[in-house]
Design a protein around this motif. Structure first.
Motif, short mmCIF file in Angstrom:
data_model
loop_
_atom_site.label_atom_id
_atom_site.label_comp_id
_atom_site.label_asym_id
_atom_site.label_seq_id
_atom_site.Cartn_x
_atom_site.Cartn_y
_atom_site.Cartn_z
N ALA A 1 10.50 -4.51 38.06
CA ALA A 1 10.85 -3.92 39.52
C ALA A 1 9.88 -3.00 39.49
CB ALA A 1 12.25 -3.78 39.84
N LEU A 2 9.91 -1.95 38.71
CA LEU A 2 9.31 -0.68 38.64
C LEU A 2 7.53 -0.85 38.65
CD1 LEU A 2 11.39 1.48 36.24
CD2 LEU A 2 11.08 2.05 38.73
N GLU A 3 7.16 -1.99 37.64
CA GLU A 3 5.70 -2.16 37.84
C GLU A 3 5.13 -2.77 38.99
OE1 GLU A 3 3.59 -1.55 35.33
OE2 GLU A 3 4.82 -0.50 34.01
N TYR A 4 6.00 -3.68 39.63
CA TYR A 4 5.65 -4.31 40.79
C TYR A 4 5.69 -3.23 42.19
CZ TYR A 4 5.94 -7.33 44.58
OH TYR A 4 5.66 -8.13 45.88
N GLY B 1 20.61 -2.27 34.68
CA GLY B 1 20.40 -2.12 36.02
C GLY B 1 21.67 -2.00 36.80
N ARG B 2 22.74 -1.49 36.13
CA ARG B 2 24.02 -1.58 36.62
C ARG B 2 24.56 0.10 36.81
NH1 ARG B 2 28.41 -5.17 34.04
NH2 ARG B 2 29.63 -4.26 35.73
N PHE B 3 25.25 0.06 37.71
CA PHE B 3 26.14 1.51 37.61
C PHE B 3 27.45 1.41 38.12
CE2 PHE B 3 25.17 0.53 42.17
CZ PHE B 3 26.27 1.28 42.58
N SER B 4 28.32 2.59 37.95
CA SER B 4 29.52 2.56 38.35
C SER B 4 29.55 3.98 38.78
CB SER B 4 30.74 2.03 37.32
OG SER B 4 30.58 3.10 36.36
N ASN B 5 30.96 4.24 39.65
CA ASN B 5 31.42 5.59 40.03
C ASN B 5 32.49 5.98 38.88
OD1 ASN B 5 30.03 6.20 42.80
ND2 ASN B 5 30.27 3.98 42.50
N LEU B 6 32.50 7.37 39.16
CA LEU B 6 33.69 7.82 38.34
C LEU B 6 34.71 8.49 39.45
CD1 LEU B 6 35.24 9.65 36.14
CD2 LEU B 6 33.45 11.79 36.14
N VAL B 7 35.89 8.21 39.27
CA VAL B 7 36.92 8.63 40.14
C VAL B 7 38.14 9.26 39.26
CG1 VAL B 7 38.89 7.94 41.57
CG2 VAL B 7 36.58 6.97 41.93
N GLN B 8 38.21 10.59 39.64
CA GLN B 8 39.44 11.36 38.93
C GLN B 8 40.14 12.02 39.77
OE1 GLN B 8 37.64 13.77 35.87
NE2 GLN B 8 39.65 14.54 35.20
N ARG C 1 24.58 -2.92 41.37
CA ARG C 1 23.29 -2.87 40.90
C ARG C 1 22.23 -1.78 41.41
NH1 ARG C 1 25.37 -7.49 42.32
NH2 ARG C 1 24.56 -7.29 44.14
N PHE C 2 21.26 -1.27 40.83
CA PHE C 2 20.45 -0.32 41.55
C PHE C 2 19.08 -0.76 40.96
CE2 PHE C 2 21.26 1.41 37.16
CZ PHE C 2 19.89 1.95 36.66
N TYR C 3 18.23 -0.33 41.98
CA TYR C 3 16.76 -0.93 41.97
C TYR C 3 15.91 -0.02 42.92
CZ TYR C 3 19.11 -3.86 45.41
OH TYR C 3 19.51 -4.25 46.54
N PRO C 4 14.52 -0.01 42.52
CA PRO C 4 13.57 0.85 43.52
C PRO C 4 13.40 -0.21 44.79
CG PRO C 4 12.48 0.06 41.63
CD PRO C 4 13.96 -0.37 41.45
#
Length: 312
Positions: free
Chosen positions: A83-86, A193-200, A213-216
């Motif tokens: 995806a970055l190269e594209y 290509g994954r992410f999550s959130n920290l909840v405290q 998921r995250f991507y440009p």
């Protein structure tokens, strides 16, 4: 009928109502937990990742060296690499023959983590993250508008590892977003290509909240941005699109708030510091009674946030 009889009658009628309210509240909590678990399982299956807890802090894994051939460089087997190269033309290195895609937690010498250097704030030349966030929580969110829109070209740094976070802005939308739940940052894995959130919340700490998921891709404000996509893709034949829409936009999600109805965008504004904005997707309900969007358009919620690379 005496006043005592009337009071007794009221008590008899009020108790069933109270029980019904408690039952409805419990069902709502159970439904939100089921939706969150369903979303997590779909994301795991979609990415071909074993069903294990996703840690905010990346421990080992595919960490550049041995997988990319050079310490700090993005693994070529990552779904983000293609995806970055594209989309290379939308990056600062786009005019070069090749881009050096590097993990955001390995930008220092020999692939070490570089601690973000924060700019001064009034009466404080070297603010901590808490002091920096505290100051900008007293400033209107449009303070960041020009900086965000002016970043039309992205750096070659790929979000990775743990990042501390805070919601900035003195408007009511930002204040509401800070209230529920105790959001404290994000964790990225550039190799999947994954992410999550920290909840405290006090002693309770959840490092796998609101995964996605995250991507440009193209930004709502022009140019490119890193999009943080919370939506699910169940892949159910024929009715899959309808099911995904209902789960993402209408049902309560994890911690009640249905993040499938939102998307985030982030851009690196200085080394290790990322500026983000929250957008509400079309036709979505917000179960915490704010920041919903019943229009057919994607709208900016007037909520901005900052992420700071954590060197752990």
């Amino acid at each position: 009928m005496t006043s005592r009889d009337m009071a007794g009658g009221k008590d008899r009628h009020s108790k069933p109502r109270l029980r019904r309210c408690i039952a409805v509240a419990l069902l709502s909590v159970v439904a939100s937990l089921c939706v969150a678990e369903c979303r997590r399982r779909i994301l795991d299956e979609e990415n071909g990742i074993p069903e294990v807890e996703y840690n905010l802090i990346r421990e080992g894994g595919l960490d550049g060296e041995g997988q990319s051939g050079s310490k700090g460089k993005l693994w070529t087997g990552s779904p983000l690499h293609g995806a970055l190269e594209y989309s290379k033309a939308g990056f600062e290195c786009g005019d070069k023959k090749s881009c050096n895609w590097v993990y955001s937690d390995q930008t220092g010498p020999d692939g070490t983590c570089a601690v973000p250097k924060l700019p001064p704030i009034p009466y404080n030349e070297n603010p901590t993250i808490a002091e920096f966030c505290g100051y900008y929580q007293t400033i209107p969110p449009w303070h960041w508008d020009f900086m965000y829109r002016n970043r039309t070209l992205l750096s070659s740094t790929v979000p990775n590892g743990a990042m501390y976070g805070c919601i900035v802005g003195s408007n009511w939308q930002s204040a509401e977003a800070r209230r529920l739940p105790g959001w404290a940052g994000k964790g990225f894995d550039a190799n999947s290509g994954r992410f999550s959130n920290l909840v405290q919340v006090m002693a309770y700490r959840d490092t796998g909240a609101y995964p996605g998921r995250f991507y440009p891709t193209y930004s709502q404000e022009g140019g490119l941005a890193w999009t943080l996509d919370y939506s699910i893709r169940s892949g159910i034949p024929v009715v899959g699109g309808v099911v995904d829409f209902v789960v993402d936009r209408l049902l309560p999600g994890q911690y009640i708030r249905n993040f499938g109805g939102f998307k985030d965008e982030i851009k690196e504004i200085s080394r290790g510091v990322w500026l983000g904005r929250v957008y509400a997707l079309p036709m979505m309900l917000s179960w915490d009674l704010s920041l919903g969007n019943i229009s057919p358009f994607t709208v900016y919620t007037q909520v901005s946030f900052l992420l700071f690379q954590a060197c752990l």
